[in-house]
Design an enzyme around this catalytic site. Structure first.
Site, PDB file in Angstrom:
ATOM      1  NE  ARG A 157       3.886   3.203  -8.115  1.00  0.00           N
ATOM      2  CZ  ARG A 157       5.025   3.838  -8.341  1.00  0.00           C
ATOM      3  NH1 ARG A 157       5.588   3.773  -9.522  1.00  0.00           N
ATOM      4  NH2 ARG A 157       5.625   4.536  -7.402  1.00  0.00           N
ATOM      5  CB  ILE A 158       0.766  -0.523  -2.734  1.00  0.00           C
ATOM      6  CG1 ILE A 158       2.175  -0.805  -3.269  1.00  0.00           C
ATOM      7  CG2 ILE A 158       0.337  -1.594  -1.726  1.00  0.00           C
ATOM      8  CD1 ILE A 158       3.289  -0.648  -2.244  1.00  0.00           C
ATOM      9  NE  ARG A 179       0.794  12.856  -1.291  1.00  0.00           N
ATOM     10  CZ  ARG A 179       2.032  12.507  -1.589  1.00  0.00           C
ATOM     11  NH1 ARG A 179       3.033  13.266  -1.227  1.00  0.00           N
ATOM     12  NH2 ARG A 179       2.296  11.401  -2.258  1.00  0.00           N
ATOM     13  CB  ILE A 238       0.977  -2.686   4.578  1.00  0.00           C
ATOM     14  CG1 ILE A 238       0.063  -1.951   3.592  1.00  0.00           C
ATOM     15  CG2 ILE A 238       0.318  -3.943   5.114  1.00  0.00           C
ATOM     16  CD1 ILE A 238      -0.107  -2.675   2.260  1.00  0.00           C
ATOM     17  CB  ALA A 239       2.049   2.958   5.123  1.00  0.00           C
ATOM     18  NE  ARG A 240       9.219   3.029   5.075  1.00  0.00           N
ATOM     19  CZ  ARG A 240       9.169   2.017   4.193  1.00  0.00           C
ATOM     20  NH1 ARG A 240       8.285   1.062   4.329  1.00  0.00           N
ATOM     21  NH2 ARG A 240      10.019   1.958   3.194  1.00  0.00           N
ATOM     22  CD  GLU A 269       9.677  -1.176  10.762  1.00  0.00           C
ATOM     23  OE1 GLU A 269       8.451  -1.104  10.873  1.00  0.00           O
ATOM     24  OE2 GLU A 269      10.249  -1.591   9.746  1.00  0.00           O
ATOM     25  CG  HIS A 287       8.949  -3.645   7.189  1.00  0.00           C
ATOM     26  ND1 HIS A 287       9.370  -2.387   7.528  1.00  0.00           N
ATOM     27  CD2 HIS A 287       8.617  -3.597   5.872  1.00  0.00           C
ATOM     28  CE1 HIS A 287       9.306  -1.600   6.440  1.00  0.00           C
ATOM     29  NE2 HIS A 287       8.854  -2.317   5.439  1.00  0.00           N
ATOM     30  CB  ILE A 288       7.115  -9.994   6.014  1.00  0.00           C
ATOM     31  CG1 ILE A 288       5.735 -10.169   6.662  1.00  0.00           C
ATOM     32  CG2 ILE A 288       8.232 -10.321   6.989  1.00  0.00           C
ATOM     33  CD1 ILE A 288       5.379 -11.625   6.988  1.00  0.00           C
TER      34      ILE A 288
HETATM   35  C1  8YV Z   1      11.239  -3.368   2.138  1.00  0.00           C
HETATM   36  C2  8YV Z   1       9.364  -1.631   2.047  1.00  0.00           C
HETATM   37  O1  8YV Z   1      11.296  -4.718   2.337  1.00  0.00           O
HETATM   38  O2  8YV Z   1       9.757  -1.263  -0.235  1.00  0.00           O
HETATM   39  C3  8YV Z   1       9.480  -0.766   0.864  1.00  0.00           C
HETATM   40  O3  8YV Z   1       9.298   0.457   0.999  1.00  0.00           O
HETATM   41  O4  8YV Z   1       8.911  -1.206   3.042  1.00  0.00           O
HETATM   42  C4  8YV Z   1       9.773  -3.053   2.008  1.00  0.00           C
HETATM   43  O5  8YV Z   1       9.296  -3.615   0.833  1.00  0.00           O
HETATM   44  C5  8YV Z   1      12.016  -2.691   3.226  1.00  0.00           C
HETATM   45  O6  8YV Z   1      11.918  -1.315   3.205  1.00  0.00           O
HETATM   46  C6  8YV Z   1      13.485  -3.102   3.157  1.00  0.00           C
HETATM   47  O7  8YV Z   1      14.224  -2.426   2.195  1.00  0.00           O
END
Ligand code: 8YV
Length: 329
Positions: A157-158, A179, A238-240, A269, A287-288
């Site tokens: 979705r993102i 995938r 912006i993933a992980r 992190e 992570h914002i």
């Molecule tokens: C969160 C995120 O702010 O939703 C997610 O997966 O990475 C962020 O939106 C973070 O994980 C804190 O819960």
């Protein structure tokens, strides 16, 4: 009848605590201490539910120590802090917080892409340091967004939200890798073309990563992938943390093998690889991506909805595990 006991593991909106308190006997962590695992386990003793954020790891060791726990409600769409196999084995339900953050996070992905390509952080630091004494024709020249080729890895979705912004707002050519391929109607809506990962890396002017973190997506971008990218390209994560090999990325940025990167997430992190802190051509944010007030409220409300619906016997709203019946545990 006594209310079920739940733990809210991190600080959260007062209104969320008030709402949850109508249904549960709530212990909350409003001082927002980041509890080490042993203390989290201690706090979870006797609790039937927990409101987590991405920072609390729920694994077999914790679940062995907390047999009363029935549900973990994550205030995040990503749930790689959950060991799903261990939760299923322990009959614990997990929920996440999807959808409510999609557009906000896509906005941020685009903002980070623009800041990176147009060197906004780097030029601001220069100005603040008092180094701006004259205009110059080549000062902080970056790369264009409009008309460029946008490569999106992870078309959930993102990813789709970012594709639409790029294609419809900025006339970008959008290519994506995922995938599984999107159906034709969604591809048309996003104006996106499916390509292999290697083709995407070779052709994109800007690469944005939006894949969930799993063992299979660990280091989706490492030295080999960075070497395929254009020297003028930008990379946005912006993933992980862990999707990118941060050490390899820092070396590529230092050696100008790619032009720039924008990172909202990091391996390990809140620690950041020290080499990333020394290269100028990277925009770093803590992570914002989902951090707007309405969206964070909606995420907290959805996590609360999940707890309330689960204990109300209705089944959670957005489960990520098979749902355990209350009676079974
Ligand atoms: C969160 C995120 O702010 O939703 C997610 O997966 O990475 C962020 O939106 C973070 O994980 C804190 O819960």
């Amino acid at each position: 009848m006594s209310k079920p006991k739940i733990l809210i593991a991190r600080a959260i909106f007062g209104e969320t605590i008030e709402r949850l308190s109508q249904h549960f006997d709530v212990e909350s962590n409003q001082t927002d201490d980041v509890w080490p695992k042993a203390l989290l386990i201690e706090k979870l003793k006797g609790k039937e539910g927990v409101f987590t954020t991405g920072s609390e790891r729920i694994d077999g060791e914790l679940l062995d120590a907390c047999p009363e726990l029935k549900i973990c409600a994550n205030m995040a769409v990503g749930y790689n802090n959950f060991d799903i196999d261990a939760m299923v084995a322990h009959g614990v339900t997990g929920t996440n917080a999807p959808d409510v953050l999609t557009e906000t996070t896509a906005d941020f992905g685009f903002a980070l892409l623009m800041a990176t390509a147009r060197r906004i952080s780097e030029s601001e630091h220069y100005l603040r340091a008092g180094k701006w004494t004259k205009w110059a024709y080549d000062m902080f020249s970056g790369s264009d967004i409009h008309g460029a080729t946008l490569g999106i890895i992870g078309m959930g979705r993102i990813g789709q939200g970012i594709a639409k912004r790029g294609a419809h707002g900025f006339g970008m050519k959008v290519i994506y890798h995922n995938r599984s391929r999107l159906d034709a109607a969604l591809e048309a809506e996003c104006k996106a073309t499916y390509v292999g990962k290697e083709e995407l890396l070779r052709n994109a002017d800007h690469v944005v990563l939006v894949v969930p973190y799993t063992p299979a997506s660990h280091h989706t971008i490492g030295a080999v992938e960075l070497a395929l990218m254009k020297p003028t390209a930008t990379l946005v994560n912006i993933a992980r943390g862990g999707i990118v090999d941060d050490a390899a990325l820092a070396a590529a940025l230092r050696d100008k093998r790619i032009a720039a990167a924008g990172l909202d997430v990091f391996e390990g992190e809140p620690k950041v690889h020290p080499d990333l802190l020394t290269v100028p051509n990277v925009v770093l944010t803590p992570h914002i991506a989902s951090a707007t007030v309405p969206t964070r409220r909606a995420m907290a409300e959805l996590a609360a909805d999940n707890l309330i619906a689960f204990f109300g016997g209705k089944g959670p709203v957005t489960p990520v595990t098979p749902v355990t019946s209350l009676a079974k545990k």
